[in-house]
Write an enzyme that holds these catalytic residues in place. Sequence first.
Site, PDB file in Angstrom:
ATOM      1  N   ALA A   1     -11.616  -6.715   6.576  1.00 37.81           N
ATOM      2  CA  ALA A   1     -11.763  -5.361   6.363  1.00 37.81           C
ATOM      3  C   ALA A   1     -12.407  -5.014   4.942  1.00 37.81           C
ATOM      4  CB  ALA A   1     -10.222  -4.660   6.215  1.00 37.81           C
TER       5      ALA A   1
ATOM      6  N   SER B   1      -9.448  -1.135  -2.712  1.00 35.21           N
ATOM      7  CA  SER B   1      -9.353  -2.113  -1.624  1.00 35.21           C
ATOM      8  C   SER B   1      -8.285  -1.352  -0.607  1.00 35.21           C
ATOM      9  CB  SER B   1      -8.239  -3.250  -2.241  1.00 35.21           C
ATOM     10  OG  SER B   1      -8.313  -4.153  -1.283  1.00 35.21           O
ATOM     11  N   ASN B   2      -7.985  -1.992   0.322  1.00 33.93           N
ATOM     12  CA  ASN B   2      -7.232  -1.666   1.329  1.00 33.93           C
ATOM     13  C   ASN B   2      -6.013  -2.440   1.915  1.00 33.93           C
ATOM     14  OD1 ASN B   2      -8.394  -3.462   3.494  1.00 33.93           O
ATOM     15  ND2 ASN B   2     -10.197  -2.707   2.784  1.00 33.93           N
ATOM     16  N   HIS B   3      -5.289  -2.015   2.917  1.00 38.82           N
ATOM     17  CA  HIS B   3      -4.099  -2.667   3.263  1.00 38.82           C
ATOM     18  C   HIS B   3      -4.255  -4.029   4.115  1.00 38.82           C
ATOM     19  CE1 HIS B   3      -1.443   0.015   1.070  1.00 38.82           C
ATOM     20  NE2 HIS B   3      -2.215   0.983   1.701  1.00 38.82           N
ATOM     21  N   SER B   4      -5.476  -4.484   4.495  1.00 39.20           N
ATOM     22  CA  SER B   4      -5.650  -5.464   5.256  1.00 39.20           C
ATOM     23  C   SER B   4      -4.703  -6.811   4.756  1.00 39.20           C
ATOM     24  CB  SER B   4      -6.881  -6.008   5.415  1.00 39.20           C
ATOM     25  OG  SER B   4      -7.049  -7.157   6.016  1.00 39.20           O
TER      26      SER B   4
END
Length: 223
Positions: A100, A33-36
Amino acid sequence: SAAYFEEGAFTGKHIVITAGPTQEAIDPVRYISNHSSGKMGYALAQAAANQGARVTLISGPTNLPCPERVERIQVKSAEQMLEASLQQIGEMDIFIASAAVADYRPSEIAEHKIKKVDGEEQMIIKLVKNPDIVATIAQHPERPFTVGFAAETQEVAQYAQAKLARKKLDMIVANDVSNTNIGFNSDNNAATIFWAQGSHDLDFMSKSNMANEILACIKAQLS
Ligand code: CTP
Ligand code: CA
């Protein structure tokens, strides 16, 4: 009053917004995943609802409460986000892609938790490209007015305008994410909006104010 007029700027319009990160499963207990944070998309959803729109928020996993008078559809993966977005085709006036989306996902999801292997100090996870949600919507025969975001660390204007053209968007909101005080997890943001014929700078401001500025720009382009 002026406030009453402003609140009704999108009355009768259905706005669909993607927000947050996507999670791409590796096995039953792990994901990429990502930090959005989802804050920009949720601020847009709240602002659009305040201005009279019917709002559908297609959200990846976030810690944010659903804004008032907004219908939220919760998804995890990019493929689920695309499916939920395509379900709105023909029924939306405006599509805003603030999510994102993970560009790649594991090529397969292991059925069981992957175990460590004695003696193997490295492991390789094969990734495959995810579908481009905003480009799919923008290039659909029944396309709504389509707005994308662009997160860039260099050559912001050039890369954003290239994305606008390549994905066939009506507008793109370009963020310089090289400045770590703004963007992803922050309550504030700075950006430039580009469309085919022009651009508009949004200086450092709250995401809630930025949401209203973006909506005003969309409104001006629609009419
Ligand atoms: N986007 C999307 N589906 C994807 C990837 C991106 O809908 N699979 C959307 C994002 O929601 C955003 C826009 O496309 O509105 C631009 O995302 P960005 O990550 O900046 O661009 P990419 O096309 O993924 O290119 P890159 O990450 O390589 O810069
Ligand atoms: Ca990307």
